[in-house]
Scaffold this active site. Sequence first.
Site, mmCIF file in Angstrom:
data_model
loop_
_atom_site.group_PDB
_atom_site.id
_atom_site.type_symbol
_atom_site.label_atom_id
_atom_site.label_comp_id
_atom_site.label_asym_id
_atom_site.label_seq_id
_atom_site.Cartn_x
_atom_site.Cartn_y
_atom_site.Cartn_z
ATOM 1 N N HIS A 4 0.821 -1.215 0.000
ATOM 2 C CA HIS A 4 0.000 0.000 0.000
ATOM 3 C C HIS A 4 0.853 1.263 0.000
ATOM 4 O O HIS A 4 1.908 1.334 0.620
ATOM 5 C CB HIS A 4 -1.027 -0.017 1.135
ATOM 6 C CG HIS A 4 -0.518 0.180 2.524
ATOM 7 N ND1 HIS A 4 -0.315 1.421 3.067
ATOM 8 C CD2 HIS A 4 -0.221 -0.704 3.509
ATOM 9 C CE1 HIS A 4 0.076 1.299 4.331
ATOM 10 N NE2 HIS A 4 0.158 0.008 4.625
ATOM 11 N N ASP B 139 5.958 2.679 7.304
ATOM 12 C CA ASP B 139 4.671 2.032 7.016
ATOM 13 C C ASP B 139 3.896 2.903 6.034
ATOM 14 O O ASP B 139 3.334 3.926 6.425
ATOM 15 C CB ASP B 139 3.906 1.853 8.319
ATOM 16 C CG ASP B 139 2.545 1.205 8.149
ATOM 17 O OD1 ASP B 139 2.267 0.667 7.068
ATOM 18 O OD2 ASP B 139 1.751 1.246 9.108
ATOM 19 N N GLU C 79 -5.189 1.725 2.362
ATOM 20 C CA GLU C 79 -5.091 0.570 3.266
ATOM 21 C C GLU C 79 -5.335 0.969 4.701
ATOM 22 O O GLU C 79 -5.982 0.243 5.472
ATOM 23 C CB GLU C 79 -3.709 -0.083 3.126
ATOM 24 C CG GLU C 79 -3.560 -1.413 3.879
ATOM 25 C CD GLU C 79 -3.082 -1.259 5.319
ATOM 26 O OE1 GLU C 79 -3.064 -2.280 6.047
ATOM 27 O OE2 GLU C 79 -2.733 -0.130 5.741
ATOM 28 N N GLU C 80 -4.823 2.138 5.079
ATOM 29 C CA GLU C 80 -4.873 2.550 6.480
ATOM 30 C C GLU C 80 -6.287 2.869 6.966
ATOM 31 O O GLU C 80 -6.516 3.009 8.169
ATOM 32 C CB GLU C 80 -3.967 3.769 6.710
ATOM 33 C CG GLU C 80 -2.486 3.516 6.476
ATOM 34 C CD GLU C 80 -1.850 2.617 7.525
ATOM 35 O OE1 GLU C 80 -2.570 2.157 8.444
ATOM 36 O OE2 GLU C 80 -0.635 2.362 7.432
ATOM 37 N N ASP D 249 3.945 -5.622 4.030
ATOM 38 C CA ASP D 249 3.585 -4.554 4.959
ATOM 39 C C ASP D 249 4.500 -4.626 6.170
ATOM 40 O O ASP D 249 5.203 -5.613 6.391
ATOM 41 C CB ASP D 249 2.124 -4.680 5.399
ATOM 42 C CG ASP D 249 1.497 -3.342 5.763
ATOM 43 O OD1 ASP D 249 2.242 -2.407 6.120
ATOM 44 O OD2 ASP D 249 0.258 -3.236 5.698
ATOM 45 N N HIS E 260 3.191 3.410 13.720
ATOM 46 C CA HIS E 260 2.069 4.348 13.820
ATOM 47 C C HIS E 260 2.350 5.457 14.838
ATOM 48 O O HIS E 260 1.431 5.968 15.485
ATOM 49 C CB HIS E 260 0.759 3.623 14.146
ATOM 50 C CG HIS E 260 0.102 3.031 12.941
ATOM 51 N ND1 HIS E 260 -1.261 3.034 12.761
ATOM 52 C CD2 HIS E 260 0.614 2.417 11.845
ATOM 53 C CE1 HIS E 260 -1.556 2.451 11.609
ATOM 54 N NE2 HIS E 260 -0.430 2.067 11.038
#
Length: 350
Positions: free
Chosen positions: A67, A176, A206-207, A229, A318
């Site tokens: 992604h 990410d 994707e997120e 990922d 994240h």
Amino acid sequence: MSIDVSLLKTICDLPGAPGFEKQVRDFIVKEVAPFVDAVEVDNLGNVIAIKRGKRNPENKRVMVAAHMDEIGFIVTHIDDNGFLRFHTLGGFDPKTLTAQRVIVHGRKDLIGVMGSKPIHVMTTEERQKVAKITDYFIDLGMEKSEVEKFVRIGDPITREREFIEMGDCVNCKSIDNRVAVFILLETLRKLEDPAYDVFATFTVQEEVGLRGANVSAHFINPDFGIALDTTIAYDVPGASAHEKITELGKGTAIKIMDASTICDYRMVAFMKKTAEEKGIKWQPEILTAGGTDTAGVQRNGKQGAIAGAISIPTRHLHQVIEMAHKADIGASVDLLKALLESIDTYDWKH
């Protein structure tokens, strides 16, 4: 193996909040074209780069998904003093936002600061509370009239953290999942003998719910699926052995399951066997919270796909900065290339 740090930096430094991946997409389309037989962009914005197989009488298809988007924010309000309110695009740990810089992508890019109530004027009760996203605002250092020349409701916002090297690791705001974009591009560049048709898919959104993977898998209808990922590396002080998920420098990770997917046991076995035969350092991954494009790839073709995932161990996931080990990134390229070159040799009936 050494990795092309300059290329990785270029990819990671690009902004691309969910639904606003255009700069990343434009770079990928230009970069990937020399290494594949065809490049398509679908209506949702997924990039599908096709590399035809050399031993494929049954027209088997392998979808590899990485992604393009990164967690970010979107402007929801400009108050009378020029401060911005926002909504998250993807999951954030609020406490990591305090006093951090962001970039508001309006008519021109503007640097902002995540502001909140100073600790000096908090009550004792307020100091003890866990931070919430709604506690924050963005300060652009401008009056409202000036802000409105450049910013509109609906403009995307990304984190402001430049890519750097730290020892054997790389560190920036969007490992990410730009590291997976890098891995897929590097694999396509090196891949000279794919067994089956490879549909290298750079997905959007994707997120916020695997949206691009769902659409592209429905279109591609793959027989096999491999997602790329990041995953949690909780190999830091205070972590118990069973909490680590993965560790930096211990190799690429072979996903067994995450919150949205139980990987096909045959794909897991194939990945392990290939890694062992090629001398590629690897570690198992079970992620009990958090999903990936693996789910979209696995479920959305007409008959489903034999699917699994290569995961890249990442610390501080994240958060404002994320960190991965160069050797793990290189091992991920090696494993993906080996899988695509030998997928026709495995006995998929058992």
